[in-house]
Design a protein around this motif. Structure first.
Motif, PDB file in Angstrom:
ATOM      1  N   TYR A 138       0.885  -1.171   0.000  1.00  0.00           N
ATOM      2  CA  TYR A 138       0.000   0.000   0.000  1.00  0.00           C
ATOM      3  C   TYR A 138       0.911   1.206   0.000  1.00  0.00           C
ATOM      4  CZ  TYR A 138      -3.819  -3.020   1.570  1.00  0.00           C
ATOM      5  OH  TYR A 138      -4.749  -4.002   1.684  1.00  0.00           O
ATOM      6  N   VAL A 155       3.179  -4.848   2.852  1.00  0.00           N
ATOM      7  CA  VAL A 155       2.369  -5.582   3.818  1.00  0.00           C
ATOM      8  C   VAL A 155       2.621  -7.091   3.709  1.00  0.00           C
ATOM      9  CG1 VAL A 155       0.009  -6.079   4.492  1.00  0.00           C
ATOM     10  CG2 VAL A 155       0.645  -3.772   3.882  1.00  0.00           C
ATOM     11  N   GLY A 161      -1.665  -6.769  12.625  1.00  0.00           N
ATOM     12  CA  GLY A 161      -0.922  -5.970  11.649  1.00  0.00           C
ATOM     13  C   GLY A 161       0.127  -6.740  10.869  1.00  0.00           C
ATOM     14  N   CYS A 162       0.222  -8.072  11.083  1.00  0.00           N
ATOM     15  CA  CYS A 162       1.288  -8.831  10.408  1.00  0.00           C
ATOM     16  C   CYS A 162       0.949  -9.136   8.954  1.00  0.00           C
ATOM     17  CB  CYS A 162       1.594 -10.122  11.159  1.00  0.00           C
ATOM     18  SG  CYS A 162       0.293 -11.356  11.036  1.00  0.00           S
ATOM     19  N   GLY A 163      -0.300  -8.912   8.537  1.00  0.00           N
ATOM     20  CA  GLY A 163      -0.661  -9.110   7.132  1.00  0.00           C
ATOM     21  C   GLY A 163      -1.548 -10.314   6.870  1.00  0.00           C
ATOM     22  N   LYS A 164      -2.029 -10.983   7.937  1.00  0.00           N
ATOM     23  CA  LYS A 164      -2.790 -12.218   7.706  1.00  0.00           C
ATOM     24  C   LYS A 164      -4.132 -11.963   7.020  1.00  0.00           C
ATOM     25  CE  LYS A 164      -3.798 -12.326  12.649  1.00  0.00           C
ATOM     26  NZ  LYS A 164      -3.330 -10.945  12.866  1.00  0.00           N
ATOM     27  N   SER A 165      -4.861 -10.903   7.427  1.00  0.00           N
ATOM     28  CA  SER A 165      -6.143 -10.616   6.762  1.00  0.00           C
ATOM     29  C   SER A 165      -5.909 -10.213   5.317  1.00  0.00           C
ATOM     30  CB  SER A 165      -6.881  -9.480   7.456  1.00  0.00           C
ATOM     31  OG  SER A 165      -7.296  -9.902   8.709  1.00  0.00           O
ATOM     32  N   THR A 166      -4.842  -9.462   5.086  1.00  0.00           N
ATOM     33  CA  THR A 166      -4.541  -9.049   3.715  1.00  0.00           C
ATOM     34  C   THR A 166      -4.283 -10.280   2.848  1.00  0.00           C
ATOM     35  OG1 THR A 166      -3.588  -7.023   4.577  1.00  0.00           O
ATOM     36  CG2 THR A 166      -3.020  -7.590   2.318  1.00  0.00           C
TER      37      THR A 166
HETATM   38  P1  ADP Z   1      -3.678  -8.428  10.370  1.00  0.00           P
HETATM   39  O1  ADP Z   1      -4.843  -9.087   9.746  1.00  0.00           O
HETATM   40  O2  ADP Z   1      -2.506  -9.382  10.526  1.00  0.00           O
HETATM   41  O3  ADP Z   1      -3.979  -7.738  11.659  1.00  0.00           O
HETATM   42  P2  ADP Z   1      -3.767  -6.701   8.078  1.00  0.00           P
HETATM   43  O4  ADP Z   1      -3.567  -7.660   6.954  1.00  0.00           O
HETATM   44  O5  ADP Z   1      -5.148  -6.226   8.342  1.00  0.00           O
HETATM   45  O6  ADP Z   1      -3.118  -7.295   9.396  1.00  0.00           O
HETATM   46  O7  ADP Z   1      -2.850  -5.424   7.852  1.00  0.00           O
HETATM   47  C1  ADP Z   1      -1.459  -5.537   7.583  1.00  0.00           C
HETATM   48  C2  ADP Z   1      -0.856  -4.139   7.482  1.00  0.00           C
HETATM   49  O8  ADP Z   1      -1.365  -3.488   6.336  1.00  0.00           O
HETATM   50  C3  ADP Z   1      -1.171  -3.251   8.651  1.00  0.00           C
HETATM   51  O9  ADP Z   1      -0.004  -2.555   8.984  1.00  0.00           O
HETATM   52  C4  ADP Z   1      -2.235  -2.330   8.132  1.00  0.00           C
HETATM   53  O10 ADP Z   1      -2.163  -1.074   8.745  1.00  0.00           O
HETATM   54  C5  ADP Z   1      -1.896  -2.234   6.648  1.00  0.00           C
HETATM   55  N1  ADP Z   1      -3.085  -2.029   5.812  1.00  0.00           N
HETATM   56  C6  ADP Z   1      -4.157  -2.846   5.704  1.00  0.00           C
HETATM   57  N2  ADP Z   1      -5.056  -2.362   4.834  1.00  0.00           N
HETATM   58  C7  ADP Z   1      -4.555  -1.187   4.357  1.00  0.00           C
HETATM   59  C8  ADP Z   1      -4.998  -0.198   3.428  1.00  0.00           C
HETATM   60  N3  ADP Z   1      -6.165  -0.325   2.795  1.00  0.00           N
HETATM   61  N4  ADP Z   1      -4.190   0.859   3.211  1.00  0.00           N
HETATM   62  C9  ADP Z   1      -3.005   0.989   3.843  1.00  0.00           C
HETATM   63  N5  ADP Z   1      -2.521   0.091   4.724  1.00  0.00           N
HETATM   64  C10 ADP Z   1      -3.266  -0.975   4.987  1.00  0.00           C
END
Ligand code: ADP
Length: 364
Positions: free
Chosen positions: A13, A18, A39-44
């Motif tokens: 991003y 991420v 914040g480790c990227g698992k949902s992403t």
């Molecule tokens: P987790 O599920 O492990 O808590 P996420 O996958 O939600 O983590 O997020 C991983 C990182 O990506 C975080 O640092 C979050 O702030 C960042 N992030 C997630 N979505 C966005 C976005 N749409 N724009 C910018 N940064 C994002």
């Protein structure tokens, strides 16, 4: 075949990376849990598999089909989220069958699919109720029913139990695991709760800062963590870490911890160099209560005791080190007391202080 193959996946991003270079193959029918701190990227990663996020680079295949440009609705996946977002005005049956209704499937087919899912999930008696007439756990089951009726190749779960209380989470864990045993679909499940990961997964993927730290069965991660991060993240209560310096002695290698304390080290561990700074990793259950005259006994000044009835978790300090001891024996001690503990040195893991990687034993 619903094998998922993720190759060289990256997600950025703006300037924030991420996900970095993710390579992962999930077998058909496997239950894989993505775990790591917030914040480790698992949902992403999960949302990229679902097609809700586009990868910056890399490929995702489901079966033999390249999914990079395929819309989420055409990926043959069902997703269950933390918020179950049921339609409040519809019955359980209609909530569950709604996606098939939208696809204009015949009424009899929808009814059969809903009845089958309801039977699997124990919802048959509740089909005519509305969401407000259900408990939190029942609502979460309806959300799962909604995913099941579509008979997808792959289920994606994003922290589905986070909104439930501890007791219900335990029950739902059992239900999800037995659901997988019945249905054998491929499941990718995201959680930050390592107990959930350990109890549910065929294999766990540990992520930190967008990098896969280790992939393995729950016990592989517990017994042979790749590095200090995995060792500290997997296992509850968490592993203790004690810093020291390696020394050679006539009895073999030792870890020098303090002027008057050293601990034995398994000589088959590779890369032992005298003078090296290492971290001794000891699980709380590898420490036993002992006596001052036991060789190698360590004095522990108790700061806190957590009794569960079945066991006691004793927290204390030895110099600057904080240690936790899991005891099935009631110590009878209290904060402020000094007790003596012994470490089962055959159950210890060593990590290099600089790289944080685990030093492996002979035969590994
Ligand atoms: P987790 O599920 O492990 O808590 P996420 O996958 O939600 O983590 O997020 C991983 C990182 O990506 C975080 O640092 C979050 O702030 C960042 N992030 C997630 N979505 C966005 C976005 N749409 N724009 C910018 N940064 C994002």
């Amino acid at each position: 075949m619903a094998q998922i193959t993720i190759s060289h996946l990256q997600k950025r991003y703006d300037n924030v990376e991420v996900l970095r270079h993710i390579n992962l193959t999930i077998a058909d029918g496997e239950f894989v849990v993505l775990v790591g701190p917030s914040g480790c990227g698992k949902s992403t990663l999960l949302r990229t598999i679902a097609g809700l996020e586009l990868a910056t680079a890399g490929d995702i295949h489901i079966g033999s089909r390249l999914m990079n440009q395929v819309a989420p609705k055409d990926r043959d996946i069902s997703m269950v989220f933390q918020s179950y977002a049921l339609y409040p005005h519809m019955t359980v049956a209609r909530n569950m069958g709604f996606s098939l209704e939208v696809q204009k499937r015949p009424k009899a087919e929808i009814e059969a699919a809903v009845n089958k899912a309801a039977e699997i999930l124990g919802l048959t008696a509740l089909l005519h109720r509305r969401p407000k007439e259900l408990s939190g756990g029942q609502r979460q089951r309806v959300a799962m029913g909604r995913a099941i009726v579509r008979e997808p190749q792959v289920f994606l779960f994003d922290e589905p139990l986070s909104n439930l209380d501890a007791q219900l989470r335990g029950q739902m864990r059992i239900e999800i695991k037995s659901l997988h045993q019945k249905m054998r679909n491929t499941i990718v499940y995201v959680t930050h709760d390592q107990v959930e990961a350990m109890t549910l997964a065929d294999r766990i993927v540990v992520l930190n800062h967008g990098v896969i730290q280790q992939v393995g069965t729950p016990l592989e991660l517990y017994d042979t963590p790749a590095n200090k991060f995995v060792a500290g993240f997997i296992g509850s209560p968490a592993m203790n870490f004690i810093s020291g310096t390696l020394e050679e002695s006539e009895h073999g290698p030792l870890l020098r911890i303090g002027a008057d304390l050293s601990l034995a080290i398994d000589p088959t561990i590779s890369g032992l160099q005298s003078g090296a700074q290492v971290i001794y990793g000891v699980r709380p259950e590898a420490i036993v209560l002992s006596t001052p005259d036991t060789p190698g006994a360590i004095p522990l000044d108790i700061t806190l005791i957590e009794p569960t009835g079945l066991s006691e978790l004793i927290h204390g300090t030895y110099g600057a080190e904080r240690l936790s001891v899991y005891s099935m024996v009631r110590s009878g001690a209290a904060p402020g007391d000094r007790i003596w503990i012994s470490i089962d040195t055959t159950r210890v893991q060593l990590f290099a202080a600089d790289s944080q990687q685990r030093l492996t034993k002979a035969g590994e």
